[in-house]
Design a protein around this motif. Structure first.
Motif: not given
Length: 125
Positions: A47-50, A52-58, A62-65, A70-76
């Motif tokens: 779930r975390e790698s998915l 973080l994959r959205a933040a790859t590229g240029v 905004a995408r990084a935030e 998304r990472l912090l909002g999900r419960r582990r």
């Protein structure tokens, strides 16, 4: 430290030793606990790698935030173990069950149950 007498050792054993009361045998519990913890950790990593994959590229603020939120909002997922029944509870259950099944030996089993309860410090039960 003074030595413990055999009755003290027996009482402590009844209070502290544990037995599996989940219904599985010991071998399956030893195998399934690590397996289920591994499944939970694997799901968290996926779930975390998915996210973080959205933040790859240029590099984009905004995408990084958004990915971080998304990472912090999900419960582990967390897999926790729990303790089984104490040996005293297990022996009581076993004797009560046996007394209900065997009619001829009920008196002897009730005496044994009384001894167990006395060792546990609850003779009035």
């Amino acid at each position: 430290m003074r030595r413990k007498t055999p009755p003290e050792k027996k009482r402590l054993s009844y209070l502290k030793d544990r037995r599996d009361d989940y219904g599985e045998n010991a071998k399956s519990s030893r195998k399934n606990l690590p397996r289920s913890k591994a499944f939970a950790r694997r799901a968290n990593r996926a779930r975390e790698s998915l996210a973080l994959r959205a933040a790859t590229g240029v590099p984009d603020e905004a995408r990084a935030e958004a990915a971080e939120l998304r990472l912090l909002g999900r419960r582990r997922r967390v897999k926790r173990k729990w303790a089984g029944a104490t040996l005293g509870e297990y022996v009581e259950w076993k004797l009560e069950r046996r007394a209900g099944r065997e009619n001829g030996e009920a008196r002897r089993l009730e005496e044994a149950l009384g001894r167990v309860q006395e060792r546990l410090g609850r003779p009035d039960r």
